[in-house]
Design a protein around this motif. Sequence first.
Motif, short mmCIF file in Angstrom:
data_model
loop_
_atom_site.label_atom_id
_atom_site.label_comp_id
_atom_site.label_asym_id
_atom_site.label_seq_id
_atom_site.Cartn_x
_atom_site.Cartn_y
_atom_site.Cartn_z
N LEU A 254 0.95 -1.20 -0.09
CA LEU A 254 0.02 0.01 0.02
C LEU A 254 0.89 1.12 -0.08
N ARG A 255 1.89 1.25 0.71
CA ARG A 255 3.00 2.30 0.71
C ARG A 255 3.40 2.55 -0.88
N LYS A 256 3.74 1.37 -1.31
CA LYS A 256 4.11 1.48 -3.04
C LYS A 256 3.05 2.00 -3.77
N ALA A 257 1.79 1.55 -3.56
CA ALA A 257 0.85 2.17 -4.26
C ALA A 257 0.67 3.62 -4.22
N ALA A 258 0.68 3.84 -2.95
CA ALA A 258 0.48 5.52 -2.88
C ALA A 258 1.65 6.43 -3.42
N ARG A 259 3.07 5.78 -3.52
CA ARG A 259 3.91 6.31 -4.17
C ARG A 259 3.67 6.54 -5.66
N ILE B 189 -3.18 1.51 -14.16
CA ILE B 189 -1.82 1.53 -13.89
C ILE B 189 -1.51 0.65 -12.96
N ASP B 190 -0.66 -0.43 -13.36
CA ASP B 190 -0.01 -1.59 -12.46
C ASP B 190 0.88 -0.81 -11.63
N TYR B 191 0.70 -0.91 -10.28
CA TYR B 191 1.78 -0.11 -9.45
C TYR B 191 2.95 -0.86 -9.17
N GLY B 192 3.02 -2.26 -9.60
CA GLY B 192 4.20 -3.01 -9.47
C GLY B 192 4.36 -4.13 -8.30
#
Length: 302
Positions: A49-54, A290-293
């Motif tokens: 979720l931190r990655k998605a936020a970035r 968007i694929d957030y990886g």
Amino acid sequence: MKKWIIGLGLALAWPGVVGCAAEREATSLDFVFFTDVHARPQWDTPEALRKAARVINDCHPAFVIAGGDLITDGFQAAVGTTGPFWDAYMHLHNGITSPVHVVMGNHDLVGARPSDGSPPAGDPRALFGETFGLEQTYRSFDTGGYHFILLNSPQLTTANPYGYEGRIDSAQLAWLKEDLRQVAPETPIILVTHFPLLTAFYQAVDGADTIPVRGMVMNNDEVLELFARHHLLLVLQGHTHAFEAIQWRGSWFLTGGAICAKWWRGPWLGTEEGFLNIRLRGDTVTWNYIDYGWDARRPPDQ
Ligand SMILES: [Fe+2]
């Protein structure tokens, strides 16, 4: 050649005032829609979720709309036990630098039917409202020349064994009629609902004769009829976790995949863990999923 020079001169004298270009430049908005987070502490989900936020912040949205199921399994949780789930969700919500508007999903009805037999919550919407400082879970706002309507589509019911369904209840329909009375017919409207108003998901996955009782807004015709004399540009919806785009009678219906994809087990029916980056230019809607990886870390046996 001479005519070309005259034409160029006119364009420079009144830049952007010719035909469709002028109309599109009058209203313009970029924002993000994410849905179906199913936040929980396990499987490194807070890290995801931190990655998605970035990645959302990298899109520089004017604001963000969250389409519900922000936590997982709140419906059958005992009252007072969902704190860790909300804490996990806040890694996403508080990591986003733009304002975030939220709508409810069925998993956000906390303590509606606790599986441990403990007493249900008096109002399963209360915790959601308190968490986000909302007096009312359905509401509307105007920005950038567009009218946004956020609906509360999960309702408790005794009509099916699951205890909930997608429906816009009578109080909300009355509010919606009054809200639309104050919106000019030509104003583009963006409607947000967790349960889909229109979807081909169930026919595609389960066959032509299958619409599950908890699959979409069951009184969708009643809701859509209210927009007959309005400019419903875009409907944003969740619940199926699969990205989908339908255009019907001039309105786009986009189902926004899911932040958790297959409930944190990886891609779901071709949809990666992701969100929608949406661009509005006048009456033109474009989007990127968007694929957030994120690569799933949920063990196969869980
Ligand atoms: Fe969901």
